[in-house]
Design an enzyme around this catalytic site. Structure first.
Site, PDB file in Angstrom:
ATOM      1  N   HIS A  83       0.854  -1.196   0.000  1.00  0.00           N
ATOM      2  CA  HIS A  83       0.000   0.000   0.000  1.00  0.00           C
ATOM      3  C   HIS A  83       0.885   1.239   0.000  1.00  0.00           C
ATOM      4  O   HIS A  83       1.826   1.334   0.783  1.00  0.00           O
ATOM      5  CB  HIS A  83      -0.897   0.011   1.250  1.00  0.00           C
ATOM      6  CG  HIS A  83      -1.741   1.245   1.321  1.00  0.00           C
ATOM      7  ND1 HIS A  83      -2.938   1.353   0.657  1.00  0.00           N
ATOM      8  CD2 HIS A  83      -1.538   2.446   1.928  1.00  0.00           C
ATOM      9  CE1 HIS A  83      -3.454   2.546   0.859  1.00  0.00           C
ATOM     10  NE2 HIS A  83      -2.624   3.237   1.637  1.00  0.00           N
TER      11      HIS A  83
ATOM     12  N   ASP B 292     -15.525   2.731   7.144  1.00  0.00           N
ATOM     13  CA  ASP B 292     -14.476   3.630   6.654  1.00  0.00           C
ATOM     14  C   ASP B 292     -15.028   4.542   5.565  1.00  0.00           C
ATOM     15  O   ASP B 292     -14.730   5.731   5.531  1.00  0.00           O
ATOM     16  CB  ASP B 292     -13.284   2.839   6.111  1.00  0.00           C
ATOM     17  CG  ASP B 292     -12.285   3.766   5.440  1.00  0.00           C
ATOM     18  OD1 ASP B 292     -11.772   4.650   6.142  1.00  0.00           O
ATOM     19  OD2 ASP B 292     -12.053   3.640   4.227  1.00  0.00           O
TER      20      ASP B 292
ATOM     21  N   ARG C 144     -14.692  12.922   7.177  1.00  0.00           N
ATOM     22  CA  ARG C 144     -13.365  13.490   7.456  1.00  0.00           C
ATOM     23  C   ARG C 144     -12.957  14.454   6.365  1.00  0.00           C
ATOM     24  O   ARG C 144     -12.343  15.491   6.614  1.00  0.00           O
ATOM     25  CB  ARG C 144     -12.326  12.371   7.603  1.00  0.00           C
ATOM     26  CG  ARG C 144     -12.482  11.572   8.886  1.00  0.00           C
ATOM     27  CD  ARG C 144     -11.610  10.330   8.852  1.00  0.00           C
ATOM     28  NE  ARG C 144     -10.214  10.635   8.687  1.00  0.00           N
ATOM     29  CZ  ARG C 144      -9.343   9.855   8.036  1.00  0.00           C
ATOM     30  NH1 ARG C 144      -9.728   8.704   7.513  1.00  0.00           N
ATOM     31  NH2 ARG C 144      -8.088  10.204   7.916  1.00  0.00           N
TER      32      ARG C 144
ATOM     33  N   SER D   8      -8.178   3.761   8.860  1.00  0.00           N
ATOM     34  CA  SER D   8      -8.829   3.799   7.545  1.00  0.00           C
ATOM     35  C   SER D   8      -8.105   2.861   6.564  1.00  0.00           C
ATOM     36  O   SER D   8      -8.734   2.020   5.909  1.00  0.00           O
ATOM     37  CB  SER D   8      -8.809   5.244   7.037  1.00  0.00           C
ATOM     38  OG  SER D   8      -9.167   5.319   5.691  1.00  0.00           O
TER      39      SER D   8
ATOM     40  N   LYS E 145      -9.314  -1.597   5.513  1.00  0.00           N
ATOM     41  CA  LYS E 145      -9.516  -2.135   4.164  1.00  0.00           C
ATOM     42  C   LYS E 145      -8.486  -3.204   3.845  1.00  0.00           C
ATOM     43  O   LYS E 145      -8.804  -4.266   3.307  1.00  0.00           O
ATOM     44  CB  LYS E 145      -9.418  -0.994   3.135  1.00  0.00           C
ATOM     45  CG  LYS E 145     -10.556   0.005   3.256  1.00  0.00           C
ATOM     46  CD  LYS E 145     -10.342   1.249   2.426  1.00  0.00           C
ATOM     47  CE  LYS E 145      -9.358   2.207   3.019  1.00  0.00           C
ATOM     48  NZ  LYS E 145      -9.438   3.584   2.680  1.00  0.00           N
TER      49      LYS E 145
HETATM   50  N1  URA Z   1      -5.959   6.744   2.529  1.00  0.00           N
HETATM   51  C1  URA Z   1      -6.987   6.112   3.158  1.00  0.00           C
HETATM   52  O1  URA Z   1      -7.469   5.082   2.714  1.00  0.00           O
HETATM   53  N2  URA Z   1      -7.452   6.671   4.296  1.00  0.00           N
HETATM   54  C2  URA Z   1      -6.947   7.800   4.828  1.00  0.00           C
HETATM   55  O2  URA Z   1      -7.406   8.202   5.866  1.00  0.00           O
HETATM   56  C3  URA Z   1      -5.890   8.437   4.168  1.00  0.00           C
HETATM   57  C4  URA Z   1      -5.405   7.876   3.016  1.00  0.00           C
END
Ligand code: URA
Length: 438
Positions: free
Chosen positions: A84, A163, A170, A185, A189
């Site tokens: 990621h 999320d 947010r 967050s 995932k």
């Molecule tokens: N990427 C995400 O998936 N969540 C965040 O809060 C910031 C970047």
């Protein structure tokens, strides 16, 4: 509602929340029992007061459990891993790292995001390939990974709905920039995706979310400890994001550059720096997932890149998700409108401001100001030089391009020129990898 208010008060006063408090609050919000205003207030209190490692792990866990988790047992018999990136400018590394790791025998179900703001989205870049289906159901994702070892698709509706709901809040309440909230967050995932090994590319610099090394280090530590708290393997590299990665910033042009990076021989050409960085990430995934020494994993990755297996894997995945790379080649060969900028000074390229380049690419149509904005997949910036290159007055620095809006190119040209600093002496070499965590 009273309990929700007490929890907000507790966090506002800087006290740690209990596991049950975090669970009940997030579950109540996801179910629509706790209103957006109270969730926003708690998010702001978390932004200002932070969370302990245990609280962050609890928040991650409840957000992950708000939806489905993918179970790979019986679907693939290889280690499941993913990488990621926290997002950068010209960051097409996923198109090399993930296929390379898959070519080395890992199963890589990669859930990718869309661009919003300055950093580009892998999903948008993939959609520049005609026919590519970026949205897959969990069953479709499983089938593609079972068949090819690799899939790249957007987060499905079933994964981490808490999320999705919280991120939308947010985004409009100034509560994105919080390490515990970002950690929960991202990890909700990634953990739901079912990867047993997760490697993070935490970008640091002008073109990144995290502008300084201390912040990037803290986020990297938080991500790695969050994955470990869930009983899985993780490592992170903090990498430099002051200048764009490679020469292409946009959508189709980045996929085109990634295809060049995947081509045998790219490790010694002008893309050597970012190809080397991609090898480093893929090797880290292979080493952690298979328990082999990093040097052996590096050698294997270089071999799979050199013999064309990684490129073949990328092509296989594109075909499995409906994409047509011949049609893509015709698309990128289509006439575009272009505007070239030239150096006004002689010397060495000291820096190329990634943030400015990203703003320019966005203004040409390569990204979105608002969710839902239409993207011009042919829009972008192609740099003609990299950091440290020697230039003379009149040397090409970059080309701005898009499908059909020459005025936008002309308007943005002066801004793009400001991204380049040319100095009389060569700049000091700067490594792409700043530090490793985990
Ligand atoms: N990427 C995400 O998936 N969540 C965040 O809060 C910031 C970047």
């Amino acid at each position: 509602m009273t309990a929700a208010k007490l929890i907000i008060d507790k966090k506002r006063e800087g006290r740690a929340l209990g596991s049950a408090e975090i669970r009940d609050f997030v579950n109540g919000f996801t179910a629509g029992e706790i209103p957006d205003c109270q969730m926003s207030a708690l998010a702001m209190a978390i932004c200002c007061r932070g969370m302990t490692v245990r609280e962050t792990a609890d928040l991650t866990d409840v957000m992950m459990r708000s939806g489905a988790s993918i179970d790979w047992k019986g679907v693939v018999d290889r280690p499941v891993a993913d990488k990621h990136s926290t997002g950068g400018v010209g960051d097409k590394l996923s198109f090399v790292i993930q296929p390379l790791a898959a070519a080395c025998g890992l199963a890589v179900p990669s859930l990718v995001g869309r661009g919003l703001g300055l950093t580009g989205g892998t999903a948008d870049k993939l959609e520049s390939i005609p026919g590519y289906k970026v949205s897959l159901s969990i069953d479709e994702l499983k089938r593609v990974v079972a068949d090819t070892g690799l899939a790249m698709a957007t987060q499905t509706a079933e994964i981490a709905p808490a999320d999705r709901k919280l991120y939308a809040l947010r985004d409009v309440t100034g509560t994105v920039a919080s390490i515990p909230l970002i950690t929960a967050s991202i990890l909700s995932k990634k953990l739901a995706e079912g990867a047993e090994t997760i490697v993070f590319d935490v970008k640091c610099g002008r073109g990144a979310f995290m502008k300084d090394q201390a912040e990037a280090h803290a986020l990297a530590e938080s991500l790695v400890s969050g994955v470990r708290a869930a009983g899985r393997r993780a490592a992170a590299l903090v990498t430099d994001m002051d200048a764009p990665l490679g020469f292409a910033v946009g959508n189709a042009c980045e996929v085109e550059e990634a295809l060049a990076m995947l081509s045998p021989g790219a490790e010694s050409g002008p893309l050597a720096g970012i190809v080397g960085l991609s090898v480093e990430f893929a090797a880290l995934m292979v080493s952690l997932a298979r328990g082999v020494p990093l040097d052996d994993a590096r050698a294997e990755c270089r071999a799979r890149l050199g013999d064309g297996s990684a490129l073949a894997k990328f092509r296989e995945m594109v075909a499995a998700q409906g994409g047509d790379l011949d049609a893509f080649a015709r698309l990128v060969a289509r006439p575009k409108v272009k505007y070239r900028i030239q150096s006004m000074r002689s010397g060495y390229v000291e820096s190329i401001d990634a943030e400015r380049v990203a703003r320019v690419a966005l203004s040409l149509g390569a990204g979105r100001w608002q969710p839902g904005d239409r993207i011009d997949h042919l829009a972008g910036v192609r740099l003609a030089v990299g950091r440290g290159d020697k230039v003379s007055i009149g040397s090409p620095l970059a080309t701005l391009e898009n499908s059909s809006d020459p005025d936008a190119l002309e308007r943005a040209a002066a801004e793009l020129l400001k991204a380049f600093t040319v100095s009389p002496t060569p700049p000091e070499a700067k490594p792409l990898v700043i530090e490793r965590i985990g």
